[in-house]
Design an enzyme around this catalytic site. Structure first.
Site, PDB file in Angstrom:
ATOM      1  N   GLU A 397       0.817  -1.211   0.000  1.00 51.15           N
ATOM      2  CA  GLU A 397       0.000   0.000   0.000  1.00 51.15           C
ATOM      3  C   GLU A 397       0.853   1.265   0.000  1.00 51.15           C
ATOM      4  OE1 GLU A 397      -0.507  -2.630   1.912  1.00 51.15           O
ATOM      5  OE2 GLU A 397      -2.501  -3.325   1.356  1.00 51.15           O
ATOM      6  N   ALA A 421     -10.587  -0.670   3.666  1.00 58.86           N
ATOM      7  CA  ALA A 421     -10.130   0.601   4.234  1.00 58.86           C
ATOM      8  C   ALA A 421      -9.158   0.362   5.390  1.00 58.86           C
ATOM      9  CB  ALA A 421     -11.320   1.414   4.721  1.00 58.86           C
ATOM     10  N   PHE A 423      -6.707  -1.578   5.556  1.00 59.30           N
ATOM     11  CA  PHE A 423      -5.308  -1.762   5.148  1.00 59.30           C
ATOM     12  C   PHE A 423      -4.632  -0.456   4.751  1.00 59.30           C
ATOM     13  CE2 PHE A 423      -7.225  -6.022   4.067  1.00 59.30           C
ATOM     14  CZ  PHE A 423      -6.885  -6.552   5.311  1.00 59.30           C
ATOM     15  N   HIS A 464     -11.407  -5.881   9.242  1.00 63.58           N
ATOM     16  CA  HIS A 464     -12.091  -5.760   7.951  1.00 63.58           C
ATOM     17  C   HIS A 464     -13.400  -4.993   8.124  1.00 63.58           C
ATOM     18  CE1 HIS A 464      -9.406  -9.128   6.985  1.00 63.58           C
ATOM     19  NE2 HIS A 464      -9.573  -8.816   5.729  1.00 63.58           N
TER      20      HIS A 464
END
Ligand SMILES: Cc1ncc(C[n+]2csc(CCOP(=O)(O)OP(=O)(O)O)c2C)c(N)n1
Length: 658
Positions: A397, A421, A423, A464
């Site tokens: 990322e 979102a 991560f 998550h």
């Protein structure tokens, strides 16, 4: 100095010598000025000049270079007027950052230089993005980026090399191995013998070069660069050198054994080159003295220009206006033809139509190409728009966000899809430090949208399910969008892509397939900063966004006697304060509902704003309703207890009784 130098003409050799002398003589002057208290911080590159000068000299002037804090030779070799550099260091208007960032922390499109941010690492990803843009346009250009050996321990180093390798990007990664980080010797920094060996692990070419020998630096890099231009690929270069002064002038060198200074003093790149040029009969003592005199005069003249320059006046309006690139919103009206589609389809449709509209738009994310993304938002895109524009990324990322910054610098728009979102935490640094601050720091915008599938409600547990908008709304320089309905999602996404500023775009996963609406089929936009008043009433103002809007609607449907204004904020940065003010004036009671846990969230800030600005209209304290202060649990009953949905109805009824 042997062999290869024969291929260099006398003109090139003399030019290189002049280029080496300039940063050295500037530094000598700076050291005096520091002692006099006229210059604050200074990171010395003395003894390492051959690297900065050599790399810059083999690049074409229209190729980007990304230097670090010791690379004065990059700036001088690109012929930036010295007075502008001095003004930059002195925080004066003629510098590059209007006094907002110091020393070498600036970029300039005029000279194709992108300076570092303080955080070591992101510049490596910017270089990937710039190189990707060149490659996509099929330009035979390379990009050079610097790192110290200490910073090779950062994850960004690994990610940047990996991405460049997988995408065959023409990036020249230069490690200046000068023996020490701030004070940490190489043996405590890494375990392998040579950092160049790491190239093997990434499947890329690598070289070790004597960084104190300008002729070797120049000739080897010259050949490597030509090869990279013809056949785009990354190259890792380890320059062996030594840091002859402290990390910065105030920090000293006590931790470095004296013998090392003596050993490396003999290898000083300028003395060595001077000896060589003298032996070859290319440089006489008189010529050398003359050159030094001319450079010193140039330095003194320019230092005087900077000294005579008036300092900056602090102007509140200028400061506030420079956080974002000015963007004149272009309105595209929604057409009358519509189709009933789900939230997720609206996002896909907006993206697709934006792809058709902007030839320079690309999307990057994990598994987004053939697989279509974790939620299938980009299903089929790769077949419609090709692999160049729809890019599967390795799982990194941080460097993908930095690459997006690089793409923007080199004239591409990009959308980055976070798989979840949650991560974004591993890509947090470049969002809040690079994208967000770039326009304010040196006037360069960051044309990037980060898409964030977020939110709880499906038993996905602590990693998550987060809705982490408050991590971003508090950072000046970012715009934050959070639609609750398909029509808004499409129109706001189109606006986000048009807006040249960084936009963090939240998409609640639970809305993806549960909410449908008649969505106009044409390309249309919705302006930022305009909340939507989706229900009108007189007893209370309900403010929410995302899933909260639907919970509020459900609650109102179950309590038909409640007459409420329901405001869906739609964008959290900028916020539509006027709609809030008008509603509070009318209803005199406010309840704010957010899915995120309470502390430091949007509800808290809005509540404070309403108390400060609408106090006289209030008949009751502003009420906030949010998730409890725990991570998000996985089991249904725990998650239901965590979320504020049920508490909201109770609190609303209490508020109405106040
Ligand atoms: C992410 C991050 N961590 C820590 C620092 C503090 N810091 C600034 S420079 C430096 C040492 C860097 O060493 P190296 O990469 O070898 O470069 P050199 O200064 O030796 O040229 C450190 C620890 C930082 N700027 N960024």
């Amino acid at each position: 100095m042997e062999v290869q130098e024969q291929i260099l003409s006398q003109d090139i050799l003399l030019d290189l010598y002049k280029k080496l002398l300039k940063p050295r003589l500037i530094e000598e002057k700076m050291l005096i000025l520091i002692r006099q208290g006229k210059v604050s911080k200074w990171f010395s590159g003395m003894g390492q000049e051959a690297i900065a000068v050599g790399v810059t000299s083999i690049l074409h002037n229209d190729e980007y270079i990304l230097p670090m804090h010791r690379n004065l030779g990059v700036f001088t070799s690109r012929n930036i007027p010295l007075s502008r550099l001095f003004s930059q260091w002195q925080g004066k208007p003629n510098g590059f950052t209007k006094g907002r960032d110091r020393s070498f922390h600036f970029g300039t499109q005029e000279f194709n230089i992108v300076g570092m941010i303080s955080h070591l690492g992101p510049q490596l990803g910017i270089a990937d993005g710039i190189a990707l843009a060149h490659k996509l346009r099929k330009e035979n250009k390379i990009t050079a980026v610097f790192t110290g050996e200490g910073a090779t321990s950062e994850g960004d180093f690994h990610e940047a090399l990996n991405v460049a390798a997988v995408w065959d990007l023409p990036v020249m990664f230069i490690i200046e191995n000068n023996g020490y980080g701030l004070s940490t010797p190489t043996r405590e920094q890494y375990k392998c013998e040579n950092l160049a060996d790491k190239g093997i692990g990434y499947g890329i070419e690598s070289h070790i070069i004597d960084g104190n020998n300008i002729v070797e630096v120049y000739t080897k890099l010259h050949e490597i660069a030509e090869n990279m231009r013809q056949n785009p690929h990354p190259v890792l270069i380890e320059m062996k050198t030594f840091r002859m002064r402290g990390h910065e002038e105030a920090s000293g060198t006590k931790y470095i054994p004296q013998e090392l200074f003596e050993e490396w003093k003999i290898k000083d790149p300028i003395t060595r080159f001077n000896n060589y040029l003298t032996e070859m009969g290319i440089l006489s003592e008189e010529q050398d003295a003359q050159l030094r005199k001319e450079i010193k005069e140039e330095i003194d003249t320019h230092w005087k220009i900077t000294q005579d320059e008036a300092g900056l006046e602090a102007n509140l309006e200028t400061e506030l206006n420079d956080v974002y690139k000015p963007y004149e919103y272009q309105h595209f009206e929604a057409g009358s033809e519509s189709k009933n589609i789900r939230f997720i389809d609206a996002i896909s449709e907006g993206l697709k139509q934006s792809f058709e509209r902007h030839e320079n738009l690309i999307i990057m994310g994990q598994d987004i190409a053939e697989y279509g993304g974790a939620f299938k938002v980009t299903e089929g895109f790769v077949y419609a728009f090709g692999k160049d524009r729809v890019r599967n990324t390795p799982i990194c990322e941080s460097i993908i966000v930095s690459s997006a910054a690089g793409l923007s610098i080199n004239k591409y728009k990009s959308v980055v899809e976070m798989q979840f979102a949650d991560f974004v935490s591993t890509g947090f640094n470049p969002i809040v430090n690079l994208l967000a601050k770039q326009h304010y720091r040196w006037g360069e915008h960051a044309d990037v949208v980060v898409r964030m599938p977020c939110g709880a409600g499906s038993g996905a547990g602590p990693f998550h399910s987060q809705t982490n908008e408050a991590w971003f709304t508090k950072t000046p320089g970012l715009k934050v969008v959070y639609p609750a309905f398909p029509v808004d999602a499409k129109g706001l996404l189109n606006t986000a892509i048009n807006d040249p500023n960084p936009v963090i775009f939240f998409e609640h996963k639970n809305l993806y397939r549960s909410k449908s609406q008649d969505v106009p089929t044409n390309y249309y936009t919705i302006p930022f900063g305009q909340a939507s008043l989706i229900k009108e009433g007189i007893d209370v103002t309900i403010i929410s966004y995302g899933s909260g809007v639907h919970w509020a609607l459900e609650t109102l449907a179950n309590n038909p006697s409640i007459s409420a204004d329901l405001i869906d904020l739609r964008t959290l940065q900028p916020l539509d304060y006027e709609t809030i003010r008008k509603s509070v004036q009318k209803t005199n009671r406010v309840i704010i509902l957010q899915e995120d846990s309470m502390f430091g969230g949007i509800a808290s800030d809005l509540s404070a704003w309403i108390m400060e600005n609408c106090f006289e209209y209030l008949d009751a304290p502003v009420k906030r309703v949010a998730s409890i202060e725990t991570p998000i649990p996985f089991m249904d009953n725990l998650e239901a207890q965590y979320l504020p949905k049920e508490r909201f109805e109770k609190e609303l009824l209490v508020l109405l009784q106040f």
